[in-house]
Design an enzyme around this catalytic site. Structure first.
Site, short mmCIF file in Angstrom:
data_model
loop_
_atom_site.label_atom_id
_atom_site.label_comp_id
_atom_site.label_asym_id
_atom_site.label_seq_id
_atom_site.Cartn_x
_atom_site.Cartn_y
_atom_site.Cartn_z
N HIS A 1 44.76 41.38 43.67
CA HIS A 1 44.18 40.17 44.30
C HIS A 1 45.17 38.99 44.24
CE1 HIS A 1 41.20 37.17 45.40
NE2 HIS A 1 41.51 36.49 44.32
N ARG B 1 44.56 45.52 51.00
CA ARG B 1 45.48 44.70 50.21
C ARG B 1 46.15 45.66 49.22
NH1 ARG B 1 43.59 43.54 45.39
NH2 ARG B 1 41.42 42.99 45.57
N TYR C 1 39.73 48.64 39.04
CA TYR C 1 38.60 48.85 39.95
C TYR C 1 38.93 49.71 41.18
CZ TYR C 1 40.82 44.71 42.05
OH TYR C 1 41.72 43.82 42.58
C1 LIG Z 1 32.93 29.18 46.77
C2 LIG Z 1 33.80 30.08 45.94
N1 LIG Z 1 33.24 30.99 45.12
C3 LIG Z 1 34.01 31.80 44.36
C4 LIG Z 1 35.38 31.71 44.41
C5 LIG Z 1 36.26 32.63 43.53
N2 LIG Z 1 36.95 33.61 44.38
C6 LIG Z 1 38.22 33.44 44.75
S1 LIG Z 1 38.79 34.67 45.71
C7 LIG Z 1 37.32 35.50 45.65
C8 LIG Z 1 37.15 36.81 46.42
C9 LIG Z 1 37.30 36.64 47.90
O1 LIG Z 1 37.39 37.87 48.53
P1 LIG Z 1 37.61 38.02 50.08
O2 LIG Z 1 36.86 36.99 50.83
O3 LIG Z 1 37.33 39.44 50.43
O4 LIG Z 1 39.14 37.68 50.30
P2 LIG Z 1 40.44 38.41 49.80
O5 LIG Z 1 40.83 37.74 48.49
O6 LIG Z 1 40.15 39.86 49.65
O7 LIG Z 1 41.46 38.14 50.82
C10 LIG Z 1 36.41 34.80 44.86
C11 LIG Z 1 35.04 35.26 44.56
C12 LIG Z 1 35.94 30.74 45.28
N3 LIG Z 1 37.26 30.59 45.44
N4 LIG Z 1 35.14 29.95 46.04
#
Ligand SMILES: Cc1ncc(C[n+]2csc(CCOP(=O)(O)OP(=O)(O)O)c2C)c(N)n1
Length: 369
Positions: free
Chosen positions: A261, A257, A270
């Site tokens: 985020h 990415r 980070y």
């Molecule tokens: C159940 C839950 N826990 C925590 C969150 C907060 N949260 C939103 S995005 C994220 C990180 C997700 O990372 P990844 O799966 O690698 O996807 P990316 O954003 O990198 O596409 C978190 C912890 C959430 N949306 N849902």
């Protein structure tokens, strides 16, 4: 003694080296030239869509945007491998995938604009809502695939998920359920290295995310997520297998990415600039363009036509989001479509919000009087 057979086929460990096609001029010869050009056109469109959506957050037209700049090959390649009858289950990041499925881009951005909880008719497009709670869409995908299988419908279900979300319990349940039922699901993990600020090394002790498939009894495949042709081929093969009754597959796409985020995140806290630079050299749009030119499939006039098309689409989206009347929904409608019969907790929460809204109105009236 009765010998229980766990598998009816031997599973081999996934190759750690990801499948890649476009670094070799002959790598894509098995894919139709028209398809390759269309994949590239969509990459150009997708890059411009990401830039436009990001700009709209700066203008206050969009509340938030999780960009897929750098990940366009995953969003485009995976969706273009689907047939009309297939279903897509996206996460919050997969707006571009939904656009590629043919949903009106303004409708795709409805949730991120803060107008409404969802923007399109899932049945009309065979696209489920963008899932914000991590990994919940994987269980929904496994459920729909099982239901289709029981009804005798021939279709594949594509569940898109991030690397961080593979640590959720729902991911485990979905893979286990789909594998036991040999249901037609492709679990497509976009491993972009980070879950917000958490690197993949802190997310799993498995050698790769594709290796996880073996524990559930399904094949795992690693693919270069910045190679649109490789993603198209790997997801296409997994979807064909699913439709033919072969069961689920886990596909791990290695990508990055490039943006933060979301527009609310500061990625410099980070990760360092060198890492980003290294990935920029593997830009999925530039790589595909180079490949097509090396094969003599893309000339300047066509490249210009694609750029102009992307520019037009971005202009239309900008105009729509600047002028479309905003729905301004009743806040209480938040509770309307959660359950057919609302739970007592939900009714309590609704009553609480109703009281708060009434108090706000009273306070506003008193301030004027
Ligand atoms: C159940 C839950 N826990 C925590 C969150 C907060 N949260 C939103 S995005 C994220 C990180 C997700 O990372 P990844 O799966 O690698 O996807 P990316 O954003 O990198 O596409 C978190 C912890 C959430 N949306 N849902």
């Amino acid at each position: 003694m009765n010998q229980h057979v766990l598998h009816d086929r031997a599973l081999t460990l996934p190759a750690v080296d990801p499948l890649t096609l476009i670094d070799d001029p002959a790598g894509t010869e098995s894919i139709d030239a028209g398809v390759l050009l269309d994949l590239y056109r969509r990459l150009v469109l997708g890059r411009r869509f990401n830039q436009q959506a990001t700009a709209l957050t700066k203008q206050g037209r969009l509340a938030v945007y999780p960009s897929t700049t750098g990940q366009e090959a995953c969003e485009v390649g995976a969706v273009m491998a689907l047939e009309d009858e297939d279903w897509l289950f996206p996460t919050y990041r997969d707006t571009l995938a939904v656009v590629m499925r043919g949903v009106d881009p303004a409708e795709v951005l409805t949730l991120l604009r803060g107008d409404w909880h969802h923007g399109w008719d899932p049945h009309a497009h065979r696209v489920a809502p963008l899932a914000t709670p991590l990994a919940t869409q994987t269980v929904h995908a496994a459920g729909l695939a099982r239901a289709a299988q029981l009804r005798g419908d021939s279709l594949a279900v594509l569940a898109m998920i991030g690397d961080g979300a593979t640590s959720e319990g729902d991911f485990h349940e979905a893979l286990n359920f789909a594998a036991v039922g040999r249901s037609p699901v492709v679990f497509f993990v976009q491993n972009n290295g980070y879950a917000i600020s958490v690197p993949i090394g802190k997310q799993t002790a498995a050698p790769t995310l594709a290796h996880k498939a073996i524990g559930y009894g399904m094949p795992g495949v690693r693919v270069d997520g910045n190679d649109v042709a490789a993603v198209y081929q790997a997801v296409g093969a997994a979807a064909d297998r699913a439709r033919a009754g072969g069961g689920p597959t886990l596909v791990e796409a290695l990508t990055y990415r490039v943006d933060a985020h979301t527009n609310a995140d500061d990625a410099t806290r980070y990760r360092d600039a060198e890492e980003v630079e290294a990935w920029l050299r593997r830009d999925p749009v530039v790589r595909m363009e180079k490949h097509l030119r090396a094969r003599g499939l893309l000339d300047e006039a066509t490249a210009e036509e694609f750029r102009a098309g992307a520019e037009r689409a971005a202009g239309e989206l900008r105009a729509r989001l600047s002028t479309d009347p905003r729905p301004n929904p009743d806040p209480l409608s938040l509770f309307d479509d959660v359950y057919a019969r609302p739970t007592s907790q939900l009714l309590e929460q609704r009553a609480l919000l109703e009281r708060e809204l009434a108090a706000e109105k009273r306070a506003a009236r008193e301030a004027i009087a």
